[in-house]
Design an enzyme around this catalytic site. Structure first.
Site, PDB file in Angstrom:
ATOM      1  N   GLY A  12      -4.690  -5.208   6.723  1.00  0.00           N
ATOM      2  CA  GLY A  12      -5.811  -4.291   6.864  1.00  0.00           C
ATOM      3  C   GLY A  12      -6.815  -4.636   7.943  1.00  0.00           C
ATOM      4  O   GLY A  12      -7.367  -3.734   8.591  1.00  0.00           O
ATOM      5  N   THR A  29       0.836  -1.206   0.000  1.00  0.00           N
ATOM      6  CA  THR A  29       0.000   0.000   0.000  1.00  0.00           C
ATOM      7  C   THR A  29       0.870   1.256   0.000  1.00  0.00           C
ATOM      8  O   THR A  29       1.926   1.271   0.624  1.00  0.00           O
ATOM      9  CB  THR A  29      -0.867  -0.028   1.280  1.00  0.00           C
ATOM     10  OG1 THR A  29      -1.694  -1.171   1.224  1.00  0.00           O
ATOM     11  CG2 THR A  29      -1.709   1.218   1.439  1.00  0.00           C
ATOM     12  N   GLY A  63      -0.211  -2.142   5.763  1.00  0.00           N
ATOM     13  CA  GLY A  63      -0.071  -3.385   6.508  1.00  0.00           C
ATOM     14  C   GLY A  63      -1.317  -4.241   6.400  1.00  0.00           C
ATOM     15  O   GLY A  63      -2.173  -4.026   5.537  1.00  0.00           O
TER      16      GLY A  63
HETATM   17  N1  GLY Z   1      -3.604  -2.320   4.041  1.00  0.00           N
HETATM   18  C1  GLY Z   1      -4.068  -2.763   2.811  1.00  0.00           C
HETATM   19  C2  GLY Z   1      -5.093  -3.787   2.887  1.00  0.00           C
HETATM   20  O1  GLY Z   1      -5.081  -4.600   3.806  1.00  0.00           O
HETATM   21  O2  GLY Z   1      -5.949  -3.806   2.024  1.00  0.00           O
END
Ligand code: GLY
Length: 316
Positions: A236, A182, A234
């Site tokens: 999510g 991300t 990270g």
């Molecule tokens: N942090 C990105 C996701 O887990 O979608």
């Protein structure tokens, strides 16, 4: 008196392999340069974080825009959010499949819609109606990611494992070795306003329609002039359960420094839910925090006096 601008960007927190390190640092630098150009010219923090994130969405290195991880069906599904700390206006898109730059659509929502979120086809329709061209899903897919998905699905099939996130295989799927790239940016402009933006392709082999933390206000992204601007990366699911970006901003509003709050956010993520990830955070005084509990996180920042970029850092 005008404020000195500051910009911080990240390109994901995970155990990126040695041969991908340079591309991540360079990608973060490129994003920093694009956003800084806006701030240096007197532009808004909102414009700066948008431009910085666009650069990383366009860069195949990152799990955002083209080059993102593929979902279970071999498709790219993207989430993004942008938020203005001066007004608390925000724009988010979720599960979009036909946008090269979801953060551009998110910005249009922030600027031109009374709503905050659009998902799926509705988000794409909104984007198209506001002058953003749609692309084919194939335009977002690259061979590296087709191969990554093929290998992963072969592995779980061979082991006869479920891919449910509550199972052992699910936990491995979210291991920092596999994900998460991300991208995000936080900025402070000459008018003293802060803003944040985050964009992602989410997690490898995710279920179609799964929305991560990145596009959710207070989870993957947050900005309020009264506290701080933050962007997380990270795993999510734990990040959204802890509403981690807002959790961090609240600590800064209570008088703590961003560098302390960033590190505490990582401690909280680990201790409360055994989560992993990274965060960048910035307050209106231009103080910044960068922290992660993964082996690596690509980051870069610039102030009028200093600029730096790197791959490993645990709070400034
Ligand atoms: N942090 C990105 C996701 O887990 O979608």
């Amino acid at each position: 008196m005008p404020t000195d601008p500051v910009l911080v960007v990240h390109g994901g927190a995970w155990a990126m392999p040695d041969d991908m390190v340079e591309a991540h640092i360079q990608g973060a630098r490129n994003a920093l340069q694009a956003g800084w150009r806006v701030l240096d010219g007197g532009g808004s923090a909102l414009d700066a974080v948008e431009e910085a994130v666009v650069i990383m969405e366009d860069d195949d290195t990152f799990d955002a825009g083209r080059g993102s991880f593929l979902n279970r069906e071999g498709r790219v599904q993207l989430d993004a959010l942008i938020m203005d700390g001066a007004t608390l206006r925000a724009g988010g898109v979720g599960c979009v499949e036909h946008l090269l730059n979801p953060v551009r659509a998110a910005r249009k929502i922030l600027s031109e819609s009374p709503h905050v979120y659009f998902v799926g086809e509705g988000a794409e329709k909104f984007a198209a109606e506001h002058g953003i061209p749609l692309c084919k899903n194939e335009d977002l897919i690259i061979p590296r990611e087709m191969e990554r998905l093929r290998k992963y699905q072969q592995e779980i099939a061979r082991a006869g494992r479920s891919d449910d996130s509550s199972s052992q295989a699910g936990k491995e799927l979210f291991a920092p070795e596999i994900s998460h790239d991300t991208v995000g940016a936080v900025g402070l402009d000459r008018d003293g306003n802060i803003a944040a933006a985050t964009s992602t392709g989410g997690t490898l082999n995710k279920a179609p329609g799964r929305l991560g933390d990145s596009s959710l206000i207070g989870c993957g992204c947050y900005a309020d002039n009264l506290s701080a601007a933050a962007s997380t990366t990270g795993w999510g699911e734990p990040i959204m359960k802890l509403v981690l970006a807002k959790w961090t901003a609240d600590r800064i509003a209570a008088g703590n420094l961003p560098e302390w709050a960033a590190q505490e956010a990582m401690n909280h993520l680990k201790q409360r839910l055994d989560g992993h990830g990274g965060i960048i955070v910035l307050n209106r005084d231009g103080q910044i925090g960068i922290a992660h509990n993964t082996p690596r996180m690509a980051w870069a920042y610039r102030t009028v006096k200093k600029q730096e970029a790197g791959i490993e850092r645990n709070a400034l």
